[in-house]
Design an enzyme around this catalytic site. Structure first.
Site, PDB file in Angstrom:
ATOM      1  N   LEU A 157      43.408 125.665 -96.926  1.00  0.00           N
ATOM      2  CA  LEU A 157      43.153 125.132 -95.579  1.00  0.00           C
ATOM      3  C   LEU A 157      43.643 123.697 -95.465  1.00  0.00           C
ATOM      4  O   LEU A 157      43.725 122.966 -96.451  1.00  0.00           O
ATOM      5  CB  LEU A 157      41.669 125.232 -95.207  1.00  0.00           C
ATOM      6  CG  LEU A 157      40.614 124.435 -95.987  1.00  0.00           C
ATOM      7  CD1 LEU A 157      40.604 122.967 -95.620  1.00  0.00           C
ATOM      8  CD2 LEU A 157      39.255 125.023 -95.737  1.00  0.00           C
ATOM      9  N   CYS A 277      43.867 115.782-101.213  1.00  0.00           N
ATOM     10  CA  CYS A 277      44.540 116.821-102.018  1.00  0.00           C
ATOM     11  C   CYS A 277      45.860 116.369-102.621  1.00  0.00           C
ATOM     12  O   CYS A 277      45.962 116.247-103.840  1.00  0.00           O
ATOM     13  CB  CYS A 277      44.742 118.065-101.180  1.00  0.00           C
ATOM     14  SG  CYS A 277      43.198 118.850-100.753  1.00  0.00           S
TER      15      CYS A 277
HETATM   16  P1  NAD Z   1      34.247 117.031-100.707  1.00  0.00           P
HETATM   17  O1  NAD Z   1      34.099 115.888-101.612  1.00  0.00           O
HETATM   18  O2  NAD Z   1      34.386 116.797 -99.229  1.00  0.00           O
HETATM   19  O3  NAD Z   1      33.013 118.024-100.889  1.00  0.00           O
HETATM   20  C1  NAD Z   1      32.462 118.380-102.108  1.00  0.00           C
HETATM   21  C2  NAD Z   1      30.968 118.543-101.848  1.00  0.00           C
HETATM   22  O4  NAD Z   1      30.362 119.188-102.947  1.00  0.00           O
HETATM   23  C3  NAD Z   1      30.269 117.198-101.693  1.00  0.00           C
HETATM   24  O5  NAD Z   1      29.591 117.192-100.447  1.00  0.00           O
HETATM   25  C4  NAD Z   1      29.275 117.176-102.858  1.00  0.00           C
HETATM   26  O6  NAD Z   1      28.066 116.542-102.548  1.00  0.00           O
HETATM   27  C5  NAD Z   1      29.055 118.666-103.070  1.00  0.00           C
HETATM   28  N1  NAD Z   1      28.492 119.017-104.375  1.00  0.00           N
HETATM   29  C6  NAD Z   1      28.929 118.637-105.591  1.00  0.00           C
HETATM   30  N2  NAD Z   1      28.135 119.166-106.561  1.00  0.00           N
HETATM   31  C7  NAD Z   1      27.191 119.887-105.913  1.00  0.00           C
HETATM   32  C8  NAD Z   1      26.082 120.671-106.344  1.00  0.00           C
HETATM   33  N3  NAD Z   1      25.781 120.791-107.647  1.00  0.00           N
HETATM   34  N4  NAD Z   1      25.324 121.264-105.423  1.00  0.00           N
HETATM   35  C9  NAD Z   1      25.596 121.144-104.118  1.00  0.00           C
HETATM   36  N5  NAD Z   1      26.623 120.423-103.636  1.00  0.00           N
HETATM   37  C10 NAD Z   1      27.406 119.816-104.528  1.00  0.00           C
HETATM   38  O7  NAD Z   1      35.473 117.851-101.239  1.00  0.00           O
HETATM   39  P2  NAD Z   1      36.403 118.865-100.419  1.00  0.00           P
HETATM   40  O8  NAD Z   1      37.437 118.096 -99.685  1.00  0.00           O
HETATM   41  O9  NAD Z   1      35.544 119.826 -99.694  1.00  0.00           O
HETATM   42  O10 NAD Z   1      37.138 119.609-101.619  1.00  0.00           O
HETATM   43  C11 NAD Z   1      36.450 120.493-102.483  1.00  0.00           C
HETATM   44  C12 NAD Z   1      37.454 121.149-103.419  1.00  0.00           C
HETATM   45  O11 NAD Z   1      38.416 121.898-102.652  1.00  0.00           O
HETATM   46  C13 NAD Z   1      38.283 120.148-104.229  1.00  0.00           C
HETATM   47  O12 NAD Z   1      38.547 120.707-105.474  1.00  0.00           O
HETATM   48  C14 NAD Z   1      39.569 120.021-103.431  1.00  0.00           C
HETATM   49  O13 NAD Z   1      40.657 119.638-104.238  1.00  0.00           O
HETATM   50  C15 NAD Z   1      39.744 121.419-102.912  1.00  0.00           C
HETATM   51  N6  NAD Z   1      40.491 121.511-101.659  1.00  0.00           N
HETATM   52  C16 NAD Z   1      40.286 120.617-100.668  1.00  0.00           C
HETATM   53  C17 NAD Z   1      40.984 120.746 -99.464  1.00  0.00           C
HETATM   54  C18 NAD Z   1      40.792 119.745 -98.343  1.00  0.00           C
HETATM   55  O14 NAD Z   1      41.615 119.724 -97.421  1.00  0.00           O
HETATM   56  N7  NAD Z   1      39.765 118.924 -98.370  1.00  0.00           N
HETATM   57  C19 NAD Z   1      41.892 121.802 -99.295  1.00  0.00           C
HETATM   58  C20 NAD Z   1      42.059 122.715-100.327  1.00  0.00           C
HETATM   59  C21 NAD Z   1      41.350 122.557-101.506  1.00  0.00           C
END
Ligand code: NAD
Length: 456
Positions: A157, A277
């Site tokens: 996404l 990312c």
């Molecule tokens: P983010 O930092 O916005 O969200 C991660 C969330 O996980 C945080 O709110 C954190 O508090 C929560 N969290 C961590 N440990 C936890 C636990 N034990 N229990 C409950 N909640 C917990 O990150 P994101 O942007 O959502 O990205 C997440 C993953 O997806 C990453 O690996 C990223 O590389 C990947 N990704 C992100 C995108 C993007 O556009 N943001 C797109 C594709 C992939």
């Protein structure tokens, strides 16, 4: 299906909403009570078009709830999706959130006697699911693999169109530990019509990095070409890209109509990629290869070009304006791209820090980023946050466009001439029509264009 999604960030919340919209029963697990209350009340803690409405819909029809009781919900769900953060810290992927979540899931799995599939949606370097996630799950659940399932399902996404991307993906890649894992998880996508590709765990992990590396490479390639354009009188990179995009191999004619595929938006001049990312994933892959003695000079260049690209915009500003010391500079756009409030690794942050080092007085504007409070990335920065676009531009010595928000299309030569003594626009995204601004008395410069002194 009963699904638990761990993480209420951009990926976790959007994934949870998307699974709920397609008829699954979903619990999204967060850690911050205030955020949980907010989401259960129908509001996203971050800005993403259409997300508030979608949350309200799925909360109302009881398809989604948000909780901090990981233990309770993990025990009763068939699918548990990990969507926690995996930042790159000191040149290495930081798996601490992932490991902690796996330990908690493992403990929760002990209480369950149903077949459960654990899915890694977070972006992780190849072999992480097999070599890090699996052993932790086995140890803490006290179960052996095969008695539970394991998948790696990379997320593609894009912030700004996250909901559409998640509900209507162009492909679903399921890396599977064994056939049963993949077949069970695939049922969660019963409503999706797109192709599902089943692979090994490591192929799925690698596909995500290759995808982000390709897009980052296109951006850095475009910016390197733009730098050459900037030294040649009479060349404008925008016209160069237009000529390139017309190549039938890039924009084919289908049923008599010229098609401009989305990939072309990565082949343009700009001030560099940002967000949560591309910067971290290109670095993580580069260091992953380095550690295994694989030389990746192309990837290294992609990263280096991008690191210095925001500074190009400041150089162009300097060339046009002369000294920046004491000048009032309006920086338009803080988010790393339009339609998001995410400022992680945004080029705007580098541009602002450089301007402050050069003793400029910086006033910023963004339609979303500080609407509901000042994000951490901005605290401690000695900048003014303008309440309106007009207030940002008013009396500034230069306007520097960093994020191509749709709202900024309202900026016309007339607006700049009304608000500025000597209207000067430095376009970091080449979103404005150069000829229109120049013709109407605005000094215009930007990425991919040889800087010119204002005419007196
Ligand atoms: P983010 O930092 O916005 O969200 C991660 C969330 O996980 C945080 O709110 C954190 O508090 C929560 N969290 C961590 N440990 C936890 C636990 N034990 N229990 C409950 N909640 C917990 O990150 P994101 O942007 O959502 O990205 C997440 C993953 O997806 C990453 O690996 C990223 O590389 C990947 N990704 C992100 C995108 C993007 O556009 N943001 C797109 C594709 C992939």
């Amino acid at each position: 299906m009963k699904i638990t999604v761990i993480g209420t960030g951009y990926v976790g919340l959007v994934t949870a909403v998307s699974f709920a919209e397609s008829g699954n029963d979903v619990v999204c697990i967060g850690r911050n009570k205030k955020k949980i209350l907010e989401i259960n009340g129908g509001r996203s803690p971050f800005f993403e078009p259409g997300l508030d409405e979608a949350i309200t819909r799925v909360i109302k029809n009881h398809r989604l709830s948000v909780s901090d009781e990981l233990d309770k919900y993990v025990a009763e769900c068939e699918i548990i999706v990990l969507a926690v953060g995996t930042p790159t810290v000191n040149n290495k992927i930081d798996l601490s959130e992932l490991k902690e979540a796996c330990r908690a899931i493992g403990i929760g799995m002990r209480k369950s006697d149903i077949y459960q599939v654990i899915v890694v949606k977070s972006t992780v370097v190849p072999q992480t699911t097999q070599d890090v996630v699996l052993p932790i799950l086995e140890k803490f659940s006290r179960k052996r693999a095969h008695t539970f399932g394991l998948c790696m399902n990379p997320e593609f996404l894009r912030e700004g169109s996250a909901l559409i991307d998640a509900t209507k993906p162009d492909r679903i890649i399921i890396g599977q530990y064994d056939n049963k894992s993949g077949a069970t998880y695939a049922k969660a996508f019963h409503a999706n019509k797109c192709p599902i590709l089943f692979t090994t765990l490591t192929t799925a992990e690698m596909t995500k990095y290759v995808s982000n590396s390709l897009l980052s490479t296109l951006i850095s390639f475009s910016n390197e070409m733009s730098r050459i354009c900037e030294i040649i009188p009479g060349v404008d990179a925008v016209d160069v890209w237009e000529g390139l995009h017309l190549d039938g191999r890039l924009s084919p004619v289908i049923n008599g109509k010229k098609i401009y595929p989305g990939i072309l938006s990565y082949i343009r001049s700009g001030c560099g990629y940002g967000g949560s990312c591309f910067p971290k994933d290109t670095k993580a892959l580069y260091y992953f290869a380095q550690k295994r003695h694989i030389k990746t000079p192309l990837l290294k260049s992609v990263i280096d070009i991008n690191t210095s690209q925001p500074l190009r915009l400041v150089s162009i500003l300097k060339d046009v304006l002369g000294s920046i010391d004491g000048k009032r500079i309006a920086v338009l756009g803080l988010a790393f791209k339009p339609d998001t409030d995410d400022i992680r690794e945004s080029p705007a942050l580098t541009i602002i820090a450089t301007l402050l080092d050069l003793h400029a007085s910086v006033v910023c504007h963004d339609p979303q980023v500080y609407k509901h409070g000042i994000p951490m990335g901005l605290t401690g920065m000695n900048v003014q946050l303008a309440p309106t676009l007009e207030r940002a531009i008013q009396n500034s010595d230069a306007v520097v466009l960093v994020t191509s928000w749709n709202e900024y299309k309202l900026i016309t030569p007339r607006v700049l001439k009304k608000l500025m003594q000597k209207p000067l626009l430095i376009d970091g995204r080449r979103m404005f029509n150069k000829r229109l601004f120049e013709k109407n008395g605005v000094t215009y410069s930007g990425i991919g264009l040889k800087p010119q002194q204002p005419s007196l």
